[in-house]
Design an enzyme around this catalytic site. Structure first.
Site, mmCIF file in Angstrom:
data_model
loop_
_atom_site.group_PDB
_atom_site.id
_atom_site.type_symbol
_atom_site.label_atom_id
_atom_site.label_comp_id
_atom_site.label_asym_id
_atom_site.label_seq_id
_atom_site.Cartn_x
_atom_site.Cartn_y
_atom_site.Cartn_z
ATOM 1 N N TYR A 87 -2.217 0.747 10.771
ATOM 2 C CA TYR A 87 -1.985 0.446 9.163
ATOM 3 C C TYR A 87 -0.600 0.520 8.171
ATOM 4 O O TYR A 87 -0.314 0.126 7.904
ATOM 5 C CB TYR A 87 -3.619 1.193 8.608
ATOM 6 C CG TYR A 87 -3.755 0.216 7.172
ATOM 7 C CD1 TYR A 87 -3.601 -0.974 6.645
ATOM 8 C CD2 TYR A 87 -3.661 0.958 5.669
ATOM 9 C CE1 TYR A 87 -3.989 -1.621 5.354
ATOM 10 C CE2 TYR A 87 -3.554 0.343 4.435
ATOM 11 C CZ TYR A 87 -4.008 -0.936 4.514
ATOM 12 O OH TYR A 87 -4.196 -1.239 2.982
ATOM 13 N N SER A 107 0.499 -1.417 0.232
ATOM 14 C CA SER A 107 -0.189 -0.172 -0.142
ATOM 15 C C SER A 107 0.481 1.019 0.043
ATOM 16 O O SER A 107 2.639 1.096 0.216
ATOM 17 C CB SER A 107 -1.057 -0.097 0.930
ATOM 18 O OG SER A 107 -1.237 1.110 1.377
#
Length: 249
Positions: free
Chosen positions: A145, A132
């Site tokens: 995250y 990501s």
């Protein structure tokens, strides 16, 4: 005999689309997730090629269940797609149990599942980490995250070098902002928990989210057609024009 792949988090979204693409390339897929009903939907796409394992890979027992399902069969690919965005909110208020759960899903599961399946992957197998942009940039409200994805990126770099001599290629890929259930969760967040929420609402409203099927086709191409050295050499990005040009999709 058909090549086999394992796809984690394959009950919906991008994981489900990857399963579809791999079966269309003639592969057998073991799909793993925590929700049996969602896994059954995935299996229905190609019931003769897809096997489901309902397990929590954040736990040792869940990983053992998957390893048992694989048995002694060789694996052509292990796709670490499963991941959680939560807990969302300022790090000043994150609870220890929630932090640990996120790291268990996003970091520990990929590491120890790869470790457990090394013999199955030897001599030509590939491991793909679903990365990501959050692995490389910090975003307020996404502390857990971002940290876990940064750790996953480092795992890719280290495992890539450690496993090369065993004939295992380790790669990493950023799919972009994909139209998945995770995006729905993001848009539900209040600004005080995730200040950038409006950006994601705008991307959705203007039709700028990536299609899971398109990203899945790119992923399958990366796993099957790109040579091992190129697969591992750099982190691939679906939104990078140079990578898209090499794909030709």
């Amino acid at each position: 005999m058909a090549q086999r792949a394992v796809v984690t988090g394959g009950g919906s979204g991008l994981g489900q689309a990857i399963c579809r693409e791999l079966t269309q390339r003639g592969m057998e897929v073991i799909v793993v997730g925590r929700r049996p009903e969602a896994l059954h939907e995935t299996r229905a796409m190609a019931p003769k090629q897809i096997t489901t394992v309902s397990a929590d890979l954040a736990t040792e027992s869940g990983r053992e269940e998957l390893v048992s399902a694989v048995g002694e069969d060789s694996l052509a690919a292990l796709v670490h797609n499963a991941g959680v965005l939560t807990p969302i909110g300022p790090l000043a208020g994150v609870r220890l149990e929630d932090w640990r759960q996120a790291q268990a899903v996003n970091v520990e599961a990929p590491l120890f599942l790869t470790q457990a399946l090394l013999n199955n992957l030897q001599d030509g197998g590939r491991v793909l980490h679903m990365s990501s942009g959050a692995a490389h940039h910090g975003y307020a409200g996404w502390g857990s995250y971002c940290t876990s994805k940064a750790a996953l990126h480092m795992l890719y770099q280290v495992l890539r070098d450690e496993l090369r001599d065993r004939g295992i290629a380790v790669g990493s890929m950023r799919p972009g902002v994909v139209d998945t259930p995770m995006q729905s969760l993001i848009r539900e967040q209040p600004p005080e928990r995730f200040p950038m929420v409006q950006r994601f609402m705008d991307l959705h409203a203007t039709g700028q989210l990536e299609s899971p099927s398109d990203v899945a086709r790119f992923t399958a191409w990366l796993l099957v057609e790109v040579d091992a050295d190129a697969f591992s050499a750099e982190e691939w990005s679906f939104t990078d024009p140079a990578h898209r040009e090499r794909w030709g999709g």
